[in-house]
Design a protein around this motif. Structure first.
Motif, short mmCIF file in Angstrom:
data_model
loop_
_atom_site.label_atom_id
_atom_site.label_comp_id
_atom_site.label_asym_id
_atom_site.label_seq_id
_atom_site.Cartn_x
_atom_site.Cartn_y
_atom_site.Cartn_z
N ARG A 222 -8.03 -4.06 -3.04
CA ARG A 222 -7.25 -3.58 -1.90
C ARG A 222 -7.40 -4.59 -0.76
N GLY B 271 -5.46 3.94 -2.61
CA GLY B 271 -4.53 2.91 -2.15
C GLY B 271 -3.59 3.40 -1.06
N LYS C 35 -6.22 -5.27 3.22
CA LYS C 35 -5.55 -4.67 4.39
C LYS C 35 -5.60 -5.63 5.56
N ILE D 156 -6.18 0.54 -9.61
CA ILE D 156 -6.28 -0.40 -8.48
C ILE D 156 -7.56 -1.23 -8.61
N LEU E 159 -8.46 5.35 0.85
CA LEU E 159 -8.48 3.93 0.50
C LEU E 159 -8.61 3.75 -1.01
N LEU F 18 -2.04 -3.87 -2.72
CA LEU F 18 -2.92 -3.38 -3.78
C LEU F 18 -2.70 -4.24 -5.02
N PRO G 175 0.84 -1.21 0.00
CA PRO G 175 0.00 0.00 0.00
C PRO G 175 0.87 1.26 0.00
N SER H 180 -1.13 -6.69 3.62
CA SER H 180 -1.74 -5.47 3.10
C SER H 180 -1.12 -5.19 1.74
#
Ligand SMILES: [Zn+2]
Length: 437
Positions: free
Chosen positions: A426, A111, A428, A423, A108, A407, A83, A405
């Motif tokens: 995602r 990213g 996390k 992206i 978010l 992308l 990220p 975590s």
């Protein structure tokens, strides 16, 4: 008058009891995380993209297959990067449930999972604590009020807010800033600074070569800051308390004074904004040029420099009728400073200081300036920036045991840096984020 306090106190005691007993274990079991297997991805290994497989277990990455795989996800040859971070922005602050939801979503979406707020009102931080630093939100650290001199920056910010009604007098000294004019001030105010539980300490230097000239001259209010001779003592106290120190700079002398004081991070690159907004002042740019000696010193001390050049790069690349000379001077200065840092391998982190945006605009503008190649830029944004925000966490790399975590990009950012915007997914801390409206 005392009665209303009984209820919250009872609640607090109850939650303390719960935290010590079994209910916590029950809650944890109910929130068992999905173990994923990610196949067909190309994972960034700090140099290139490598085809490999990763599992996420307990919020961490591993290449060993766990006893239980709950879900297999086909990444279809896409490009996986750590990220991004935002090393300098004041926009993560409490502005109501909806306001914060918008800010969180903006980060978010870009990213950007990690944010550093290097000067905030303590009261604008407190309501956020339950809403950040969890898998489904952004992770943020705060400086609280910065340390400056009487009449020093960021007093201008406070004055504007007092006029507009955004702050009251209680938000000034002891909240948004602490004035430190001498060692006694530091000794007297330090307990209050620490009691606010800052994640790091923010200090201000501003044209420190003219500290004596500016300190009692009202025309320099908000364009002056700490006595540079006090900075080493501030750094010693902060380090004793386990806190890193970031220092705002404007000139090359500020950079030098920050380095010899032992600070951990320099905020802004000289050249990020001209004195009192007059870009023509950069036509004589010698006082803003970082020296080779200081760049070497910064590298040796592992000091991180945070860029914040969004508007300066816009100015440098602007072709205004009759003002090409100004644009060229700004461009020459920025390129000189960035090249000097690059030449000596100084750690550079990406921060925008751009209230309505994220570090994505900073990264894309640095790309437009063409000082750094795509690989260097990507590492600055994913690795150095994450590190200067959370130096103790296993983030910034896609490695065994690191936080899960990342992308998923639909195209290669090393081929075309602007692909950092593409992206597709995602993740996390092992949770796949969904950004529902
Ligand atoms: Zn700032």
């Amino acid at each position: 008058m005392r009665k209303p306090f009984i209820a919250p106190l009872t609640l607090l005691m109850l939650s303390l009891l719960l935290a010590c007993g079994q209910p916590v274990a029950v809650m944890a079991a109910a929130r068992r995380q999905t173990n994923y297997e990610f196949v067909n991805g190309r994972w960034f290994d700090s140099r290139k993209f490598v085809a490999r497989k990763f599992y996420t277990v307990g919020g961490r990455l591993t290449s060993s297959k766990p006893a239980r795989v709950d879900s297999v996800i086909d990444l279809a040859g896409k490009f996986i990067v750590p990220p991004f971070g935002e090393a300098h922005n004041h926009n993560v602050e409490w502005n109501g449930e909806e306001g914060f939801a918008r800010t969180k979503r903006m980060y978010l979406e870009a990213g950007v999972f990690y944010v550093k707020n290097p000067n905030n009102l303590p009261r604008a931080r407190a309501p956020l604590l339950a809403r950040i630093n969890i898998p489904t939100s952004i992770d943020v650290v705060f400086a609280n009020g910065g340390l400056t001199a009487t009449g020093g920056h960021p007093l201008g910010v406070v004055r504007r807010n007092l006029e507009r009604g955004g702050m009251t007098q209680a938000d000034a000294e002891g909240a948004f800033y602490f004035t430190i004019d001498n060692p006694m001030d530091l000794a007297r105010k330090w307990a209050a600074i620490e009691a606010g539980r800052p994640d790091f300490i923010k200090t201000y230097l501003q044209y420190s070569e003219e500290y004596a000239k500016r300190k009692n001259d009202d025309s320099y209010i908000d364009w002056r800051a700490l006595d540079p001779a006090l900075l080493p003592a501030i750094v010693r106290r902060a380090h004793r308390a386990g806190l890193r120190v970031s220092t705002h700079v404007e000139t090359a002398t500020d950079v030098h004074n920050a380095l010899v004081a032992g600070v951990d991070e320099i905020n802004h690159m000289p050249g990020f904004r001209p004195e009192k907004g007059d870009w023509a002042k950069y036509q004589d740019s010698s006082r803003y040029k970082i020296s080779e000696t200081d760049a070497r010193l910064a590298a040796r001390k592992h000091v991180v420099v945070v860029t914040t050049l969004v508007s300066a790069i816009d100015r440098a690349l602007e072709k205004k009728e009759g003002e090409a000379g100004v644009s060229d001077a700004v461009r020459e200065l920025l390129v000189h400073n960035l090249q000097t840092l690059r030449k000596h391998n100084v750690r550079v982190a990406i921060g925008s200081d751009s209230y309505r945006q994220t570090s994505q605009v900073e990264a894309l503008n640095l790309h437009r300036l063409k000082v750094f190649d795509n690989l260097t830029l990507l590492k600055m944004w994913c690795e150095t920036t994450a590190w200067t925000i959370f130096p103790k966490r296993k983030i910034g790399h896609l490695r065994e045991g690191y936080e899960a975590s990342f992308l998923v990009l639909s195209a290669d950012p090393l081929q075309d840096f602007t692909n950092v915007r593409k992206i597709d997914m995602r993740v996390k801390q092992g949770e796949i984020l969904s950004l529902e409206k």
